[in-house]
Design an enzyme around this catalytic site. Structure first.
Site, PDB file in Angstrom:
ATOM      1  N   HIS A   1       5.742  73.694  73.477  1.00 27.99           N
ATOM      2  CA  HIS A   1       4.435  74.310  73.705  1.00 27.99           C
ATOM      3  C   HIS A   1       4.362  75.067  75.023  1.00 27.99           C
ATOM      4  CE1 HIS A   1       3.481  70.466  75.892  1.00 27.99           C
ATOM      5  NE2 HIS A   1       2.755  71.272  76.643  1.00 27.99           N
TER       6      HIS A   1
ATOM      7  N   ASP B   1       8.537  68.723  69.992  1.00 31.47           N
ATOM      8  CA  ASP B   1       7.980  69.496  71.097  1.00 31.47           C
ATOM      9  C   ASP B   1       9.012  69.731  72.189  1.00 31.47           C
ATOM     10  OD1 ASP B   1       6.002  70.995  72.312  1.00 31.47           O
ATOM     11  OD2 ASP B   1       5.308  69.326  73.530  1.00 31.47           O
TER      12      ASP B   1
ATOM     13  N   ASN C   1       2.814  69.654  84.611  1.00 35.07           N
ATOM     14  CA  ASN C   1       3.969  68.750  84.530  1.00 35.07           C
ATOM     15  C   ASN C   1       4.695  68.882  83.202  1.00 35.07           C
ATOM     16  OD1 ASN C   1       2.306  66.672  86.615  1.00 35.07           O
ATOM     17  ND2 ASN C   1       4.526  66.716  86.815  1.00 35.07           N
ATOM     18  N   SER C   2       4.072  69.517  82.234  1.00 32.07           N
ATOM     19  CA  SER C   2       4.637  69.607  80.898  1.00 32.07           C
ATOM     20  C   SER C   2       6.040  70.210  80.926  1.00 32.07           C
ATOM     21  CB  SER C   2       3.728  70.479  80.026  1.00 32.07           C
ATOM     22  OG  SER C   2       4.130  70.455  78.694  1.00 32.07           O
TER      23      SER C   2
ATOM     24  N   LEU D   1      14.829  60.257  55.139  1.00 28.24           N
ATOM     25  CA  LEU D   1      14.858  59.177  54.151  1.00 28.24           C
ATOM     26  C   LEU D   1      14.003  59.497  52.935  1.00 28.24           C
ATOM     27  CD1 LEU D   1      14.644  55.742  56.043  1.00 28.24           C
ATOM     28  CD2 LEU D   1      16.440  56.502  54.488  1.00 28.24           C
ATOM     29  N   GLY D   2      12.926  60.241  53.143  1.00 30.58           N
ATOM     30  CA  GLY D   2      12.032  60.583  52.051  1.00 30.58           C
ATOM     31  C   GLY D   2      11.142  59.431  51.641  1.00 30.58           C
ATOM     32  N   VAL D   3      10.511  58.771  52.638  1.00 31.36           N
ATOM     33  CA  VAL D   3       9.636  57.644  52.336  1.00 31.36           C
ATOM     34  C   VAL D   3       8.311  57.803  53.076  1.00 31.36           C
ATOM     35  CG1 VAL D   3      11.501  55.999  51.910  1.00 31.36           C
ATOM     36  CG2 VAL D   3      10.624  56.292  54.232  1.00 31.36           C
TER      37      VAL D   3
ATOM     38  N   ILE E   1       5.652  55.511  54.992  1.00 31.60           N
ATOM     39  CA  ILE E   1       5.742  54.177  55.590  1.00 31.60           C
ATOM     40  C   ILE E   1       4.518  53.878  56.442  1.00 31.60           C
ATOM     41  CG2 ILE E   1       8.259  54.006  55.597  1.00 31.60           C
ATOM     42  CD1 ILE E   1       8.235  55.064  58.456  1.00 31.60           C
TER      43      ILE E   1
END
Length: 498
Positions: free
Chosen positions: A130, A160, A243-244, A299-301, A303
Site C-alpha cells: 500500500h 501487503d 512507519n508503514s 488447500l481449498g478449504v 475454515i
C-alpha cells in the site's frame, strides 16, 4: 534598673546562642558532598541476559546504530486522476488511511510517504504494497540524504508486501531472522519515518503473534474465498503514520517483520501495532525474484478457529485447531481425503491452534509442495498427505510472462471470435473481460467489454501479443489504448502511464 539589666543579659545570651548555632550549621553544610558517578544507568529496572547468562542493563543503542542506515524513506507520487470519491467515510472503508495517510481523490499529482528496508547490498528494498500501490513515481531517500528513483519489482496485495529496487551498490542492509522462533514478551525495536521524521526508533515488546485484524484487501476467487494472509506480529513499540514498510527488529538488529498497520481510534499510536512476520516476507521476496509473481499453495478449504461454541455445536474432541466447514472447487485437501468436520491440529511438525496459523503455514508453501496434514476426526487422529495446488487447481508454478504485462493495469483479457471482428469491421483486437482494480480502473473510464485494437498505434492481434507489447514499456511511459465497444461502435482512446 535591675529589670532592665536582666533583659539586657538575656538578649546577649540569645545572640551568642544564635551565632553559635549558625556557625555550627554552616560547618555541617561544608561537609555535604554531591557525587556524580559515570556510566551508571538511570534506570535499574530494565535488564536483559547476555550470552553468558548474566543480567546486564538493557541497551538499544547497538541495534539502533546497525538498523537505521538500512531503513529508507519512500515517497510515492500519483499523477492526476479524475476518479471521484464514492462519498463513503474513508476511515471506515480504507483501513490504511490513518496509518499511511489519505489517498487523495483530486486533480493533479498526489504524494504519500512511507518507509522501506534494504535487504540486499545491491539495492533491493522491502516495503508495504500500500506504500507503492498505484504510484507512477517512487523515490527512495537514504539516511545520508541521497535520493534515487526506484523500480517496482513486484507486489503481493495478499500479504501487503512489495519489492522495489534502486540502482545503487554497496548499501547497508538487514538480514532476516526466523520469526517463528520469536516469543511473546521479547524486546523489539520499530524503525521508520513517522510524520516524515526520518530515522525514528521506538522500543517495545512482542505483545502477541498470529493476529488477524481483517485489514488486508479481500479478493474474490470464484467462490474460493479470500486469499489474504494475516498472521501479524503485534507489538506495543510506538508506530505512527509513515512507519508503514519500516523494520521491526530484535536486539541484535535482525529483521523480525515489516511494520504494516496500527489499531487506533485516532489514527495515531494508541498501543497496538502490527507487522508482517519475516518468514512470510522472505517467502514473498524469493518468489518475486525467482518467478516474478508469488507462488502460493492452496488447500481449498473454508475454515474457522475452534472455540467453545464450535466444540459444543459439533461435539468436537479438541479445543484448538482449524475446523473445516466446506471445500472450494478443485480442492487439493478434498482430493487427498480430508472431510468436512475435520479439525486440523498439525501440519508437518507445526501445531495448528487456529485458522490463522493454518493460513500462514500454507501461505508459505508453493503449488506442488507436499504437506502432511494431521486432523482430529470424531476423536481419532490421522495424518493425510496433501499435494498443494494453486488457485487455478494446478501444481505448476505460474510463469511470470503469464501475468507480467497485465499486473500494472490490473485487467483480464480474452481473444475475440473472428465473427465479432467481421461484424465490427476491424481486423484484430482483444476484449477486456475484467477491468479489475489496477491503473485502468483508477485513471480511466474504460469499462468491461472494451475491445483494444491498438497500443500506441501498434495493432493488437492476440492476448499474448498485447502482453508482449506491454512488457516492453518502461515505468512512467505513456500508453494509449485505442479500440471500440460492440454496443457503441466508434473509436475510443484511453491514456495512462505505466
Amino acid at each position: 534598673m535591675r529589670k532592665f539589666g536582666s533583659l539586657f543579659l538575656a538578649a546577649v545570651l540569645g545572640s551568642v546562642c544564635t551565632v553559635a548555632s549558625y556557625q555550627w550549621l554552616e560547618g555541617e553544610k561544608e561537609n555535604v558532598k554531591v557525587e556524580h558517578i559515570a556510566n551508571i544507568p538511570t534506570s535499574k529496572v530494565a535488564y536483559t541476559v547476555d550470552e553468558d547468562g548474566k543480567a546486564v542493563p538493557l541497551d538499544f543503542t547497538v541495534a539502533a546504530e546497525k538498523v537505521m542506515p538500512a531503513v529508507v524513506h519512500i515517497r510515492s507520487t500519483q499523477e492526476g486522476t479524475s476518479r471521484k470519491s464514492n462519498g463513503r467515510e474513508e476511515y471506515q472503508f480504507d483501513p490504511f488511511r490513518d496509518f499511511f495517510g489519505p489517498r487523495f481523490q483530486q486533480q493533479g499529482p498526489s504524494q504519500s510517504t512511507g518507509s522501506g528496508v534494504i535487504i540486499n547490498e545491491s539495492g533491493y528494498i522491502v516495503t508495504n504494497n500500500h506504500v507503492v500501490e498505484g504510484a507512477d513515481v517512487v523515490e527512495v531517500s537514504l539516511t545520508d540524504n541521497r535520493t534515487f528513483k526506484a523500480e517496482v519489482i513486484g507486489t503481493d496485495p495478499d500479504t501487503d508486501i512489495a519489492l522495489i529496487k534502486i540502482n545503487q551498490k554497496g548499501l547497508p542492509y538487514l538480514s532476516f531472522v526466523d520469526s517463528d522462533k520469536t516469543k511473546v514478551g521479547e524486546w523489539v525495536l520499530a524503525i521508520g519515518n513517522p510524520f516524515n521524521l526520518n530515522s525514528t526508533v521506538t522500543a517495545g515488546i512482542i505483545s502477541a503473534k498470529g493476529r488477524s485484524i481483517n485489514i488486508l484487501s479481500r479478493n474474490s476467487n470464484n467462490g474460493q474465498g479470500s486469499t489474504a494472509i494475516e498472521s501479524f506480529i503485534q507489538t506495543d513499540a510506538a508506530i505512527n503514520p509513515g512507519n508503514s514498510g519500516g523494520a521491526l527488529v530484535d536486539l541484535q538488529g535482525g529483521l523480525v517483520g515489516i511494520n504494516t498497520a496500527i489499531a487506533s481510534p485516532t489514527g495515531s499510536y494508541s498501543g497496538y501495532g502490527f507487522a508482517v512476520p519475516s518468514d512470510i516476507v522472505s517467502k514473498v521476496v524469493e518468489d518475486l525474484l525467482k518467478f516474478g509473481t508469488v507462488q502460493r499453495g492452496w488447500l481449498g478449504v473454508s475454515i474457522a478457529s475452534v472455540n467453545s461454541d464450535l466444540v459444543k455445536e459439533y461435539d468436537l474432541s479438541v479445543n484448538e485447531g482449524a475446523y473445516i466447514s466446506a471445500f472450494a472447487d478443485q480442492s487439493s485437501a478434498k482430493e487427498a481425503g480430508l472431510k468436512e468436520g475435520d479439525v486440523v491440529i498439525k501440519i508437518d511438525e507445526t501445531p495448528i491452534r487456529s485458522n490463522t496459523a493454518l493460513i500462514e503455514y500454507i501461505g508459505r508453501r508453493r503449488p506442488g509442495d507436499k504437506v502432511n496434514v494431521t486432523v482430529n476426526r470424531k476423536g481419532k487422529e490421522m495424518t493425510i498427505p496433501v499435494v498443494l495446488k494453486n488457485k487455478e487447481g494446478k501444481t505448476d508454478a505460474v510463469k511470470p510472462e503469464e501475468r507480467e504485462g497485465f499486473a500494472t493495469l490490473g485487467i483480464e483479457l480474452e481473444d475475440i471470435d473472428a465473427k465479432v471482428l467481421k461484424k465490427l469491421d476491424i481486423n484484430s483486437g482483444v476484449r477486456v473481460k475484467d477491468v479489475g482494480n489496477g491503473k485502468l480502473a483508477k485513471y480511466t473510464e474504460m469499462r468491461e467489454g472494451f475491445i483494444i485494437t491498438k497500443v500506441n498505434d501498434t495493432p493488437v492481434k492476440s492476448v499474448k501479443e498485447f502482453n508482449e507489447i506491454l512488457k516492453k514499456k518502461k515505468p512512467g511511459e505513456l500508453v494509449i489504448l485505442s479500440g471500440t465497444y460492440e454496443d457503441f461502435p466508434r473509436e475510443y482512446n484511453y491514456a495512462l502511464r505505466m
